[in-house]
Design a protein around this motif. Structure first.
Motif, PDB file in Angstrom:
ATOM      1  N   ILE A  30       0.834  -1.201   0.000  1.00 34.71           N
ATOM      2  CA  ILE A  30       0.000   0.000   0.000  1.00 34.71           C
ATOM      3  C   ILE A  30       0.872   1.256   0.000  1.00 34.71           C
ATOM      4  O   ILE A  30       1.804   1.365   0.797  1.00 34.71           O
ATOM      5  CB  ILE A  30      -0.934   0.021   1.232  1.00 34.71           C
ATOM      6  CG1 ILE A  30      -1.784  -1.257   1.275  1.00 34.71           C
ATOM      7  CG2 ILE A  30      -1.841   1.255   1.204  1.00 34.71           C
ATOM      8  CD1 ILE A  30      -2.588  -1.414   2.562  1.00 34.71           C
ATOM      9  N   PHE A  31       0.565   2.196  -0.889  1.00 37.36           N
ATOM     10  CA  PHE A  31       1.222   3.507  -0.837  1.00 37.36           C
ATOM     11  C   PHE A  31       0.238   4.581  -1.280  1.00 37.36           C
ATOM     12  O   PHE A  31      -0.833   4.276  -1.807  1.00 37.36           O
ATOM     13  CB  PHE A  31       2.499   3.538  -1.673  1.00 37.36           C
ATOM     14  CG  PHE A  31       2.295   3.487  -3.159  1.00 37.36           C
ATOM     15  CD1 PHE A  31       2.252   4.658  -3.925  1.00 37.36           C
ATOM     16  CD2 PHE A  31       2.163   2.275  -3.824  1.00 37.36           C
ATOM     17  CE1 PHE A  31       2.078   4.620  -5.294  1.00 37.36           C
ATOM     18  CE2 PHE A  31       1.990   2.226  -5.200  1.00 37.36           C
ATOM     19  CZ  PHE A  31       1.953   3.407  -5.936  1.00 37.36           C
ATOM     20  N   THR A  42       6.550  11.121  -9.059  1.00 38.96           N
ATOM     21  CA  THR A  42       6.997  10.075  -9.980  1.00 38.96           C
ATOM     22  C   THR A  42       8.064   9.209  -9.326  1.00 38.96           C
ATOM     23  O   THR A  42       8.036   7.975  -9.441  1.00 38.96           O
ATOM     24  CB  THR A  42       7.568  10.709 -11.274  1.00 38.96           C
ATOM     25  OG1 THR A  42       6.562  11.520 -11.871  1.00 38.96           O
ATOM     26  CG2 THR A  42       8.002   9.645 -12.259  1.00 38.96           C
ATOM     27  N   ARG A  43       8.989   9.847  -8.638  1.00 35.30           N
ATOM     28  CA  ARG A  43      10.045   9.098  -7.949  1.00 35.30           C
ATOM     29  C   ARG A  43       9.462   8.217  -6.858  1.00 35.30           C
ATOM     30  O   ARG A  43       9.872   7.067  -6.687  1.00 35.30           O
ATOM     31  CB  ARG A  43      11.071  10.073  -7.360  1.00 35.30           C
ATOM     32  CG  ARG A  43      12.263   9.411  -6.692  1.00 35.30           C
ATOM     33  CD  ARG A  43      13.366  10.421  -6.426  1.00 35.30           C
ATOM     34  NE  ARG A  43      14.523   9.790  -5.824  1.00 35.30           N
ATOM     35  CZ  ARG A  43      14.793   9.783  -4.521  1.00 35.30           C
ATOM     36  NH1 ARG A  43      13.977  10.406  -3.686  1.00 35.30           N
ATOM     37  NH2 ARG A  43      15.861   9.195  -4.044  1.00 35.30           N
ATOM     38  N   GLU A  47       9.755   4.109  -6.806  1.00 34.37           N
ATOM     39  CA  GLU A  47      10.383   3.409  -5.686  1.00 34.37           C
ATOM     40  C   GLU A  47       9.388   2.472  -5.003  1.00 34.37           C
ATOM     41  O   GLU A  47       9.748   1.372  -4.581  1.00 34.37           O
ATOM     42  CB  GLU A  47      10.938   4.418  -4.685  1.00 34.37           C
ATOM     43  CG  GLU A  47      12.152   5.184  -5.208  1.00 34.37           C
ATOM     44  CD  GLU A  47      12.789   6.038  -4.131  1.00 34.37           C
ATOM     45  OE1 GLU A  47      12.156   6.233  -3.081  1.00 34.37           O
ATOM     46  OE2 GLU A  47      13.922   6.513  -4.346  1.00 34.37           O
ATOM     47  N   ALA A  48       8.125   2.903  -4.880  1.00 32.81           N
ATOM     48  CA  ALA A  48       7.113   2.064  -4.234  1.00 32.81           C
ATOM     49  C   ALA A  48       6.884   0.785  -5.031  1.00 32.81           C
ATOM     50  O   ALA A  48       6.799  -0.314  -4.459  1.00 32.81           O
ATOM     51  CB  ALA A  48       5.808   2.842  -4.091  1.00 32.81           C
ATOM     52  N   LEU A  49       6.797   0.890  -6.349  1.00 33.58           N
ATOM     53  CA  LEU A  49       6.583  -0.293  -7.174  1.00 33.58           C
ATOM     54  C   LEU A  49       7.801  -1.217  -7.131  1.00 33.58           C
ATOM     55  O   LEU A  49       7.658  -2.449  -7.168  1.00 33.58           O
ATOM     56  CB  LEU A  49       6.265   0.118  -8.607  1.00 33.58           C
ATOM     57  CG  LEU A  49       4.923   0.848  -8.802  1.00 33.58           C
ATOM     58  CD1 LEU A  49       4.738   1.246 -10.260  1.00 33.58           C
ATOM     59  CD2 LEU A  49       3.753  -0.019  -8.334  1.00 33.58           C
ATOM     60  N   GLN A  50       8.993  -0.631  -7.042  1.00 32.65           N
ATOM     61  CA  GLN A  50      10.194  -1.455  -6.902  1.00 32.65           C
ATOM     62  C   GLN A  50      10.189  -2.184  -5.561  1.00 32.65           C
ATOM     63  O   GLN A  50      10.530  -3.371  -5.494  1.00 32.65           O
ATOM     64  CB  GLN A  50      11.441  -0.578  -7.033  1.00 32.65           C
ATOM     65  CG  GLN A  50      11.698  -0.066  -8.440  1.00 32.65           C
ATOM     66  CD  GLN A  50      12.846   0.930  -8.508  1.00 32.65           C
ATOM     67  OE1 GLN A  50      13.348   1.394  -7.477  1.00 32.65           O
ATOM     68  NE2 GLN A  50      13.279   1.285  -9.706  1.00 32.65           N
ATOM     69  N   ASP A  51       9.789  -1.475  -4.494  1.00 29.07           N
ATOM     70  CA  ASP A  51       9.708  -2.099  -3.171  1.00 29.07           C
ATOM     71  C   ASP A  51       8.662  -3.205  -3.153  1.00 29.07           C
ATOM     72  O   ASP A  51       8.840  -4.245  -2.495  1.00 29.07           O
ATOM     73  CB  ASP A  51       9.368  -1.045  -2.107  1.00 29.07           C
ATOM     74  CG  ASP A  51      10.531  -0.100  -1.838  1.00 29.07           C
ATOM     75  OD1 ASP A  51      11.647  -0.370  -2.329  1.00 29.07           O
ATOM     76  OD2 ASP A  51      10.328   0.909  -1.132  1.00 29.07           O
ATOM     77  N   ALA A  52       7.542  -2.994  -3.862  1.00 27.42           N
ATOM     78  CA  ALA A  52       6.486  -4.011  -3.925  1.00 27.42           C
ATOM     79  C   ALA A  52       7.010  -5.284  -4.589  1.00 27.42           C
ATOM     80  O   ALA A  52       6.707  -6.402  -4.155  1.00 27.42           O
ATOM     81  CB  ALA A  52       5.292  -3.466  -4.687  1.00 27.42           C
ATOM     82  N   LYS A  53       7.806  -5.096  -5.623  1.00 28.29           N
ATOM     83  CA  LYS A  53       8.374  -6.258  -6.313  1.00 28.29           C
ATOM     84  C   LYS A  53       9.366  -6.989  -5.423  1.00 28.29           C
ATOM     85  O   LYS A  53       9.373  -8.223  -5.367  1.00 28.29           O
ATOM     86  CB  LYS A  53       9.054  -5.793  -7.602  1.00 28.29           C
ATOM     87  CG  LYS A  53       9.509  -6.924  -8.509  1.00 28.29           C
ATOM     88  CD  LYS A  53      10.021  -6.398  -9.840  1.00 28.29           C
ATOM     89  CE  LYS A  53      10.408  -7.541 -10.760  1.00 28.29           C
ATOM     90  NZ  LYS A  53      10.902  -7.037 -12.088  1.00 28.29           N
TER      91      LYS A  53
END
Length: 448
Positions: A30-31, A42-43, A47-53
């Motif tokens: 969740i973000f 955008t940053r 970063e959130a999508l990278q952390d989710a992965k």
């Protein structure tokens, strides 16, 4: 007996392989997108999508509440979402306007809270909120249309959220863009359900038992956020300008230049990491410093090079704070533009005030005199910097090195450190000593 053992072994094997075949537990990452859409957001999304992965999340939930922002950043965010392999849900808990609508439509599913809204995606400029030229509207319409097509939503409705001239039968009339309430969004396929909270949403879609992982800024991001504060940026600008000035006044001392370099790095790096400061903006800043140095050390007087240098330095500092597109400020929010200009101007004025206040005092500091080797200069070399005799009071001479407002003067064939009362006095002009206290003579321009 053998049959019982065989049956038991079979059951154990079936149980083992059943457990092994089970999918791992669900994880929901969740973000929030809860502010303007700009390079900083955008940053955060990237970063959130990278952390989710990295967390091996099975679902991503975006809590959405934004009035929009910069079109190019909205495009980059929606591309990140469309290209992501993990199912992404948007929960609009208040507003998803303009760029927020585009990002929401890019998600696999949209859910909304009671009283929320989605739409009103007309592109407006950042100064007065007026509609931008048609080329921008066309760009936004195409993105809304293609995004809706990619996620199985009505592309004509998506376009009508941008263009007031588009009429959708039974939904909107020409002359107004579409903005859906929660119930309207559900009715027209732009929302999959209404929920009061993220907890209710997760329960409603069968993820109530999923592990919830919330995005948290890293230590680096927290440090970057700290230095993006306008007040901190103002202090850094003050150190930059002051450090450059004192280094130019006393070449070779070192620590003013070191302070200016460190402050410059701390100023530009956070904005650079957030996509605000571009390479050419940093280049403008350093070009300004070079031009100013040329004016002070090579070209006599203070003319066009010095003025352009100062303008370039201030312009580089301002531009580095703003999400402009190659000097296009159409979509820069007026508040951000005002904040950047005010921060740089106030910091520059404060640094000038401190320079004029500090210059006469700095020569009296014992530590500074030691660093600059003021106490070791030899009179025999034709240079005097020790505490001067009262006999020099009222003496006249000429400026040896331009006073800015400190420099050197020549009196009766000898060179002395000197400073003016704040005015700049050019090389060769006549001066008169008005004070002999400290390690520098205080002088003023001699009246003709």
């Amino acid at each position: 007996m053998k049959k019982s053992m065989l049956l038991l072994l079979t059951q154990l094997l079936v149980s083992f392989f059943s457990v092994m075949a089970q999918e791992p537990g669900n994880k929901v990452f969740i973000f929030k997108i809860d502010s303007d859409i700009d390079p900083r957001m955008t940053r955060r999304v990237k970063e959130a999508l990278q952390d989710a992965k990295k967390a091996e999340a099975t679902h991503v939930l975006i809590e959405m509440d934004t009035y929009g922002g910069i079109v190019t950043d909205a495009d980059e965010i929606r591309t990140l979402i469309l290209e992501n392999d993990i199912p992404i849900y948007a929960f609009i808990n208040k507003d998803a306007a303009s760029a927020g609508a585009l990002i929401s439509i890019a998600c696999d599913s949209i859910y909304m809270a009671p009283g929320a809204s989605i739409g009103a995606a007309t592109v407006v400029n950042g100064v007065d909120g007026a509609a931008a030229p048609d080329k921008y509207q066309s760009y936004m319409r195409s993105m809304m249309r293609s995004t809706a097509e990619a996620t199985g939503r009505d592309p004509k409705i998506a376009e009508a959220m941008v263009d007031e001239k588009i009429e959708v039968e039974g939904i909107s009339e020409a002359g107004s863009v579409i903005t859906f309430s929660t119930s309207e969004a559900i009715k027209n396929g732009f929302c999959e359900g209404e929920f009061d909270s993220t907890e209710a949403l997760l329960q409603g879609i069968g993820l109530q038992d999923a592990e919830q992982i919330r995005y948290e800024e890293s230590t680096v991001d927290q440090i970057v956020s700290f230095f993006l504060n306008p007040a901190v940026s103002g202090i850094l600008i003050l150190i930059i300008i002051g450090g450059i000035y004192f280094e130019l006044q006393t070449p070779g001392v070192g620590f003013p230049l070191l302070a200016a370099i460190i402050a410059t790095l701390l100023y530009f790096i956070p904005y650079y990491l957030n996509g605000l400061a571009e390479n050419w903006e940093v280049l403008i800043f350093f070009t300004g410093i070079i031009l100013l140095a040329v004016e002070l050390f090579i070209i006599p007087g203070f003319g066009i090079f010095g003025v352009i240098g100062i303008v370039f330095i201030l312009a580089g500092l301002v531009l580095g704070m703003l999400p402009n597109q190659d000097l296009n400020f159409d979509f820069v929010p007026a508040q951000e533009l005002f904040t950047a200009l005010l921060t740089v101007i106030l910091a520059a004025l404060a640094s000038v005030g401190i320079i004029f206040w500090l210059t006469p005092k700095i020569n009296h500091w014992g530590a500074f005199r030691t660093i600059t080797l003021a106490t070791t200069q030899e009179r025999s070399a034709g240079y005097t910097s020790s505490i001067y005799s009262q006999s020099l009071m009222g003496k006249t001479g000429t400026v040896h090195n331009r006073l800015r407002p400190s420099g050197k003067v020549e009196i009766e064939g000898e060179i002395y450190d000197a400073y003016s009362r704040g005015e700049f006095i050019d090389q060769g002009e006549s001066i008169v000593v008005i004070s002999t206290e400290g390690t520098s003579l205080r002088v003023k321009k001699q009246e003709a």
